[in-house]
Design a protein around this motif. Sequence first.
Motif, PDB file in Angstrom:
ATOM      1  N   GLY A   1       2.362  10.409  -6.018  1.00 26.36           N
ATOM      2  CA  GLY A   1       2.997  11.729  -6.038  1.00 26.36           C
ATOM      3  C   GLY A   1       2.117  12.837  -5.480  1.00 26.36           C
ATOM      4  N   LEU A   2       1.410  12.536  -4.403  1.00 19.50           N
ATOM      5  CA  LEU A   2       0.463  13.509  -3.834  1.00 19.50           C
ATOM      6  C   LEU A   2       1.188  14.522  -2.951  1.00 19.50           C
ATOM      7  CD1 LEU A   2      -2.505  11.117  -3.137  1.00 19.50           C
ATOM      8  CD2 LEU A   2      -2.493  13.055  -4.722  1.00 19.50           C
ATOM      9  N   ASP A   3       1.719  15.531  -3.573  1.00 19.81           N
ATOM     10  CA  ASP A   3       2.361  16.644  -2.874  1.00 19.81           C
ATOM     11  C   ASP A   3       1.870  17.930  -3.521  1.00 19.81           C
ATOM     12  OD1 ASP A   3       4.414  15.503  -0.879  1.00 19.81           O
ATOM     13  OD2 ASP A   3       4.819  14.363  -2.715  1.00 19.81           O
ATOM     14  N   GLY A   4       1.055  18.671  -2.789  1.00 15.25           N
ATOM     15  CA  GLY A   4       0.458  19.879  -3.338  1.00 15.25           C
ATOM     16  C   GLY A   4       0.572  21.033  -2.374  1.00 15.25           C
ATOM     17  N   PRO A   5      -0.112  22.131  -2.652  1.00 15.95           N
ATOM     18  CA  PRO A   5       0.001  23.320  -1.800  1.00 15.95           C
ATOM     19  C   PRO A   5      -0.525  23.111  -0.381  1.00 15.95           C
ATOM     20  CG  PRO A   5      -1.784  23.575  -3.392  1.00 15.95           C
ATOM     21  CD  PRO A   5      -1.040  22.337  -3.779  1.00 15.95           C
ATOM     22  N   PHE A   6      -1.504  22.195  -0.219  1.00  9.77           N
ATOM     23  CA  PHE A   6      -2.093  21.981   1.101  1.00  9.77           C
ATOM     24  C   PHE A   6      -2.122  20.499   1.493  1.00  9.77           C
ATOM     25  CE2 PHE A   6      -4.035  25.949  -0.459  1.00  9.77           C
ATOM     26  CZ  PHE A   6      -3.626  26.810   0.545  1.00  9.77           C
ATOM     27  N   TRP A   7      -1.319  19.679   0.834  1.00  5.47           N
ATOM     28  CA  TRP A   7      -1.242  18.261   1.194  1.00  5.47           C
ATOM     29  C   TRP A   7       0.122  17.698   0.801  1.00  5.47           C
ATOM     30  CZ3 TRP A   7      -4.680  20.234  -2.422  1.00  5.47           C
ATOM     31  CH2 TRP A   7      -4.381  19.969  -3.762  1.00  5.47           C
ATOM     32  N   SER A   8       0.511  16.619   1.468  1.00  7.29           N
ATOM     33  CA  SER A   8       1.804  15.992   1.184  1.00  7.29           C
ATOM     34  C   SER A   8       1.774  14.546   1.653  1.00  7.29           C
ATOM     35  CB  SER A   8       2.947  16.754   1.879  1.00  7.29           C
ATOM     36  OG  SER A   8       2.776  16.720   3.289  1.00  7.29           O
ATOM     37  N   THR A   9       2.788  13.795   1.239  1.00  4.09           N
ATOM     38  CA  THR A   9       2.947  12.403   1.639  1.00  4.09           C
ATOM     39  C   THR A   9       4.293  12.261   2.333  1.00  4.09           C
ATOM     40  OG1 THR A   9       1.696  11.734  -0.325  1.00  4.09           O
ATOM     41  CG2 THR A   9       2.897   9.999   0.862  1.00  4.09           C
ATOM     42  N   PRO A  10       4.356  12.425   3.650  1.00  4.37           N
ATOM     43  CA  PRO A  10       5.635  12.311   4.362  1.00  4.37           C
ATOM     44  C   PRO A  10       6.218  10.899   4.216  1.00  4.37           C
ATOM     45  CG  PRO A  10       3.953  13.324   5.739  1.00  4.37           C
ATOM     46  CD  PRO A  10       3.252  12.769   4.545  1.00  4.37           C
ATOM     47  N   THR A  11       7.518  10.813   4.289  1.00  4.72           N
ATOM     48  CA  THR A  11       8.182   9.520   4.178  1.00  4.72           C
ATOM     49  C   THR A  11       7.999   8.712   5.466  1.00  4.72           C
ATOM     50  OG1 THR A  11      10.263  10.476   4.977  1.00  4.72           O
ATOM     51  CG2 THR A  11       9.921  10.402   2.591  1.00  4.72           C
ATOM     52  N   ALA A  12       8.094   7.407   5.322  1.00  5.66           N
ATOM     53  CA  ALA A  12       8.086   6.503   6.468  1.00  5.66           C
ATOM     54  C   ALA A  12       9.453   5.850   6.559  1.00  5.66           C
ATOM     55  CB  ALA A  12       6.995   5.449   6.295  1.00  5.66           C
ATOM     56  N   LEU A  13       9.918   5.629   7.773  1.00  2.22           N
ATOM     57  CA  LEU A  13      11.233   5.047   8.003  1.00  2.22           C
ATOM     58  C   LEU A  13      11.070   3.579   8.374  1.00  2.22           C
ATOM     59  CD1 LEU A  13      14.329   5.569   8.431  1.00  2.22           C
ATOM     60  CD2 LEU A  13      13.768   6.005  10.829  1.00  2.22           C
ATOM     61  N   VAL A  14      11.772   2.706   7.673  1.00  6.92           N
ATOM     62  CA  VAL A  14      11.743   1.280   8.003  1.00  6.92           C
ATOM     63  C   VAL A  14      12.932   0.971   8.907  1.00  6.92           C
ATOM     64  CG1 VAL A  14      11.874  -1.073   7.114  1.00  6.92           C
ATOM     65  CG2 VAL A  14      10.555   0.663   5.878  1.00  6.92           C
ATOM     66  N   GLY A  15      12.644   0.380  10.070  1.00  3.64           N
ATOM     67  CA  GLY A  15      13.697   0.136  11.049  1.00  3.64           C
ATOM     68  C   GLY A  15      14.128   1.421  11.741  1.00  3.64           C
ATOM     69  N   HIS A  16      15.105   1.313  12.639  1.00  7.98           N
ATOM     70  CA  HIS A  16      15.657   2.474  13.354  1.00  7.98           C
ATOM     71  C   HIS A  16      14.600   3.164  14.223  1.00  7.98           C
ATOM     72  CE1 HIS A  16      19.084   1.947  10.666  1.00  7.98           C
ATOM     73  NE2 HIS A  16      18.242   2.025   9.644  1.00  7.98           N
ATOM     74  N   GLY A  17      13.759   2.365  14.881  1.00 10.64           N
ATOM     75  CA  GLY A  17      12.677   2.919  15.685  1.00 10.64           C
ATOM     76  C   GLY A  17      13.146   3.780  16.837  1.00 10.64           C
ATOM     77  N   GLU A  18      14.211   3.367  17.522  1.00 11.62           N
ATOM     78  CA  GLU A  18      14.716   4.138  18.664  1.00 11.62           C
ATOM     79  C   GLU A  18      15.166   5.516  18.222  1.00 11.62           C
ATOM     80  OE1 GLU A  18      15.084   5.158  22.268  1.00 11.62           O
ATOM     81  OE2 GLU A  18      14.703   3.014  21.994  1.00 11.62           O
ATOM     82  N   GLN A  19      15.877   5.579  17.087  1.00 12.33           N
ATOM     83  CA  GLN A  19      16.327   6.882  16.575  1.00 12.33           C
ATOM     84  C   GLN A  19      15.140   7.732  16.135  1.00 12.33           C
ATOM     85  OE1 GLN A  19      17.521   3.817  15.881  1.00 12.33           O
ATOM     86  NE2 GLN A  19      19.598   3.915  15.002  1.00 12.33           N
ATOM     87  N   ALA A  20      14.136   7.097  15.543  1.00 16.93           N
ATOM     88  CA  ALA A  20      12.952   7.850  15.100  1.00 16.93           C
ATOM     89  C   ALA A  20      12.215   8.447  16.285  1.00 16.93           C
ATOM     90  CB  ALA A  20      12.025   6.932  14.300  1.00 16.93           C
ATOM     91  N   LEU A  21      12.060   7.660  17.355  1.00 12.17           N
ATOM     92  CA  LEU A  21      11.368   8.163  18.537  1.00 12.17           C
ATOM     93  C   LEU A  21      12.152   9.296  19.179  1.00 12.17           C
ATOM     94  CD1 LEU A  21       9.016   7.922  20.497  1.00 12.17           C
ATOM     95  CD2 LEU A  21      10.301   6.182  21.744  1.00 12.17           C
TER      96      LEU A  21
ATOM     97  N   ARG B   1       0.841  -1.205   0.000  1.00 15.14           N
ATOM     98  CA  ARG B   1       0.000   0.000   0.000  1.00 15.14           C
ATOM     99  C   ARG B   1       0.875   1.255   0.000  1.00 15.14           C
ATOM    100  NH1 ARG B   1      -2.158  -2.400   4.449  1.00 15.14           N
ATOM    101  NH2 ARG B   1      -1.915  -0.500   5.703  1.00 15.14           N
ATOM    102  N   ARG B   2       1.954   1.196   0.747  1.00 11.40           N
ATOM    103  CA  ARG B   2       2.852   2.358   0.840  1.00 11.40           C
ATOM    104  C   ARG B   2       3.491   2.662  -0.519  1.00 11.40           C
ATOM    105  NH1 ARG B   2       3.490   6.611   4.504  1.00 11.40           N
ATOM    106  NH2 ARG B   2       4.969   7.845   3.332  1.00 11.40           N
ATOM    107  N   VAL B   3       3.897   1.626  -1.249  1.00  9.57           N
ATOM    108  CA  VAL B   3       4.460   1.825  -2.586  1.00  9.57           C
ATOM    109  C   VAL B   3       3.431   2.479  -3.502  1.00  9.57           C
ATOM    110  CG1 VAL B   3       5.257   0.633  -4.668  1.00  9.57           C
ATOM    111  CG2 VAL B   3       6.183  -0.009  -2.439  1.00  9.57           C
ATOM    112  N   GLN B   4       2.191   1.979  -3.434  1.00  5.57           N
ATOM    113  CA  GLN B   4       1.117   2.559  -4.249  1.00  5.57           C
ATOM    114  C   GLN B   4       0.906   4.026  -3.914  1.00  5.57           C
ATOM    115  OE1 GLN B   4      -0.555   1.202  -6.738  1.00  5.57           O
ATOM    116  NE2 GLN B   4      -1.169  -0.907  -6.339  1.00  5.57           N
ATOM    117  N   LEU B   5       0.907   4.337  -2.621  1.00  2.00           N
ATOM    118  CA  LEU B   5       0.691   5.722  -2.187  1.00  2.00           C
ATOM    119  C   LEU B   5       1.784   6.638  -2.710  1.00  2.00           C
ATOM    120  CD1 LEU B   5      -0.866   7.789  -0.407  1.00  2.00           C
ATOM    121  CD2 LEU B   5       0.646   7.122   1.473  1.00  2.00           C
TER     122      LEU B   5
END
Length: 330
Positions: A148-168, A140-144
Amino acid sequence: MTLPLIPPMLATPGALPAAVQDARWAYETKQDGQRVVAYLEGDGSVLLRARSGEDITGAYPELRPLGSALGGTPAVLDGEVLALDAEGRADFQLLQSRMGLAHAPGKAERQAAKVPVHLVLFDVLHLGNKNLTSLPYTRRRVQLERLGLDGPFWSTPTALVGHGEQALQATREHGLEGLVCKRLDSVYEPGVRSRAWIKIRNMRSEDVVVGGWLPGRGRLSGLPGAVLVGQRAAGRLRYVGNVGTGWSEAERSQIAALLGAAATDVCPFDPVPRVAGAHWVVPRLVGEVRYSTRTRAGLLRQPSWLRLRPDLAPEDASADIPDARPDPLS
């Protein structure tokens, strides 16, 4: 609407996955806004539904152009509406000035000019003529991202795989609300609070229902000095404490008006708490409180008011509370 109605999947409060499982999870920033499911019919229109299922499209006129962002391709998208402060961080208090205006188009347009919102998209549930909820998160993430949904009032932020401690840790350093951990092989479970999604808040907080109040004294005379709050557990509203701090003067006056309109002679809590001088209200007002810890009886220690939650229904404020009798003390 020809697209399927899909209630949003919900995350379960918890902790980071074990280090040995880290690579099997994706990590996304937990956003402090209003959850929405966006329905793009492929005819240029967009319909926004809140977590409750309410049509809130009219509250956010700046998101109308999203309806033509995919051309003639129908889609159902999951995301969160945010209002950003001067530093680019989500500010729920700012967003509150935009909520509740779905049926007031003139006011919604004026507020949009003052406090524009931004929709972050993090899932696609239906695309073209295909329902994608049975696909794993990774697909689903690949499809999303391909949309390319990035516009003036919307965006698709990236998701990080792994590295949960650093992300938190990064969310803490940047003053963000927290993290959502999503298992890579998880399907989308509409309307379900699932262990496949785990939310971690950087502050300990709970959603509560206001069931009563205590009069203020001195300079607070005529205003609530504290509200009596509860949470749903085992089919009843359990009392979890009183909250008397955390409000601005304006917020206290706003809450006073809401409490006055909801007055009742019937205590909504079961069991009835032994709180002298309590005034009861119909339990329909939802708020969020911060607290230090919870007692064995389920009461919140040192609670303080954070904000109203007009986007939530009273049934959303639930918790696992010990079945303590006799009645709790305030």
